[in-house]
Design a protein around this motif. Sequence first.
Motif, PDB file in Angstrom:
ATOM      1  N   THR A 153       0.830  -1.282   0.055  1.00  0.00           N
ATOM      2  CA  THR A 153       0.052  -0.065   0.020  1.00  0.00           C
ATOM      3  C   THR A 153       0.901   1.387  -0.044  1.00  0.00           C
ATOM      4  O   THR A 153       1.979   1.075  -0.330  1.00  0.00           O
ATOM      5  CB  THR A 153      -0.952  -0.047   1.311  1.00  0.00           C
ATOM      6  N   GLY A 154       0.420   2.337   0.274  1.00  0.00           N
ATOM      7  CA  GLY A 154       1.109   3.640   0.215  1.00  0.00           C
ATOM      8  C   GLY A 154       0.401   4.718   1.348  1.00  0.00           C
ATOM      9  O   GLY A 154      -0.641   4.428   1.885  1.00  0.00           O
ATOM     10  N   GLY A 155       0.647   5.842   0.898  1.00  0.00           N
ATOM     11  CA  GLY A 155       0.792   6.734  -0.582  1.00  0.00           C
ATOM     12  C   GLY A 155       0.016   5.445  -1.581  1.00  0.00           C
ATOM     13  O   GLY A 155      -0.748   4.709  -1.395  1.00  0.00           O
ATOM     14  N   PHE A 180     -17.316  -0.876   2.004  1.00  0.00           N
ATOM     15  CA  PHE A 180     -17.376   0.334   2.590  1.00  0.00           C
ATOM     16  C   PHE A 180     -16.710   0.816   3.692  1.00  0.00           C
ATOM     17  O   PHE A 180     -16.824  -0.251   4.837  1.00  0.00           O
ATOM     18  CB  PHE A 180     -18.840   0.595   2.656  1.00  0.00           C
ATOM     19  N   ILE A 181     -15.741   1.607   3.828  1.00  0.00           N
ATOM     20  CA  ILE A 181     -14.900   1.835   5.062  1.00  0.00           C
ATOM     21  C   ILE A 181     -15.281   3.134   5.967  1.00  0.00           C
ATOM     22  O   ILE A 181     -15.887   4.129   5.158  1.00  0.00           O
ATOM     23  CB  ILE A 181     -13.431   2.195   4.614  1.00  0.00           C
ATOM     24  N   GLU A 182     -15.658   2.876   7.041  1.00  0.00           N
ATOM     25  CA  GLU A 182     -15.997   4.107   7.953  1.00  0.00           C
ATOM     26  C   GLU A 182     -14.772   5.023   8.049  1.00  0.00           C
ATOM     27  O   GLU A 182     -13.556   4.754   7.917  1.00  0.00           O
ATOM     28  CB  GLU A 182     -16.347   3.741   9.438  1.00  0.00           C
ATOM     29  N   GLY A 198       0.225   4.109   5.854  1.00  0.00           N
ATOM     30  CA  GLY A 198       0.173   3.087   4.606  1.00  0.00           C
ATOM     31  C   GLY A 198      -1.425   2.251   4.996  1.00  0.00           C
ATOM     32  O   GLY A 198      -1.481   1.683   6.204  1.00  0.00           O
ATOM     33  N   GLY A 199      -2.434   2.785   4.259  1.00  0.00           N
ATOM     34  CA  GLY A 199      -3.747   2.254   4.719  1.00  0.00           C
ATOM     35  C   GLY A 199      -4.060   0.845   4.398  1.00  0.00           C
ATOM     36  O   GLY A 199      -3.015  -0.003   3.774  1.00  0.00           O
TER      37      GLY A 199
END
Length: 340
Positions: free
Chosen positions: A77-79, A201-203, A339-340
Amino acid sequence: MTSVATPRVHELTDSFGRTVRDLRISVTDRCNFRCVYCMPEEGMKWVPRDEILTFEEIERVARLFVEHLGVNSIRLTGGEPTVRADLPTLVRMLADLRTPDGRPVDLALTTNGAKLTRMAPRLKDAGLQRINVSLDSLKPERFAAMTRRDELTSVLAGIQAAVEAGLDPVKVNVVAVRGWNEDEIVDFATFGRQAGVQPRFIEFMPLDADGGWTMDKVVPADEIVAAINAVYPLEEVAHGPEPASRWRYRDGTGEIGVIPSVTKPFCGDCDRVRITAEGSFQTCLFAQDDYDFRTPMREGATDAELADLAARAVGVKWAGHRIGKIDFVRPRRSMSQIGG
Ligand code: SAM
């Protein structure tokens, strides 16, 4: 937690009994989008290039975790990972890793999708198995306002390219923000059913660099499920330690996920850790502590010493984040820097 003398297989279990299985690796803090819930429009301070982990350093950390510390799943992930030059080369290096029982690591990528038309086949060929593409609006003007980039067409083409390349599943991450896109929840379900992709779907979490998060901007996962269920009846799917609760359509046309990080935190099941682009080891998105891996690595630390550092960090992993509580403290880094 006992000290790690030799890194054979030494699973990382914290004081709450949670064992680490999933490693999220940020390959860059840079991004070609400026999503309102993540980055500021301007003024982001980038990590200097010589402080970013090299592919060889990333591979070394990943190998240690997969071969010796119980990790069986890696997400890049990133960025924005696709802005890092030669990303497929890194994917190939990580796809070659094997767990102690000889299995390939479950390798995934999270991307904004803008560069996928060209890259999806190369990523698949390099050994990537599945992909999450972020997309927060299907309306061109709103997409441009939310990402501060007029790239909806390229992201939609990127999603199609990912499906055609055989990445499976292709999930579409939607951060639901009150006042921005909650009126599109059912549209995303329709889109997912038609395109053969799974919306997740992300809160909205307090990790935006602008500091604009408030509780009333969070669209609760229950509300999202209810809105979709009213149009396309759903039933819940049993799921493992992953944060998304999963729902499938009763007519068999696919499924959705919801990630209730704020309204129903899943910290009790958390099995993940993170490495930031500059090599800081983090046991939680909201962690306050830094465990620097890069300096010891560049000063010649052995794998056993790095494993010991990881074990120490995991040993003091907290029970969970405190979003919405009086003692909540925002982490120093915002989402794109972790980094999500
Ligand atoms: N650039 C890639 C992308 O757009 O997917 C990967 C990095 S991005 C930080 C990873 C995920 O975090 C995306 O799905 C994004 O929507 C999500 N995200 C970013 N900021 C967030 C926030 N404040 N709350 C919830 N999710 C967030």
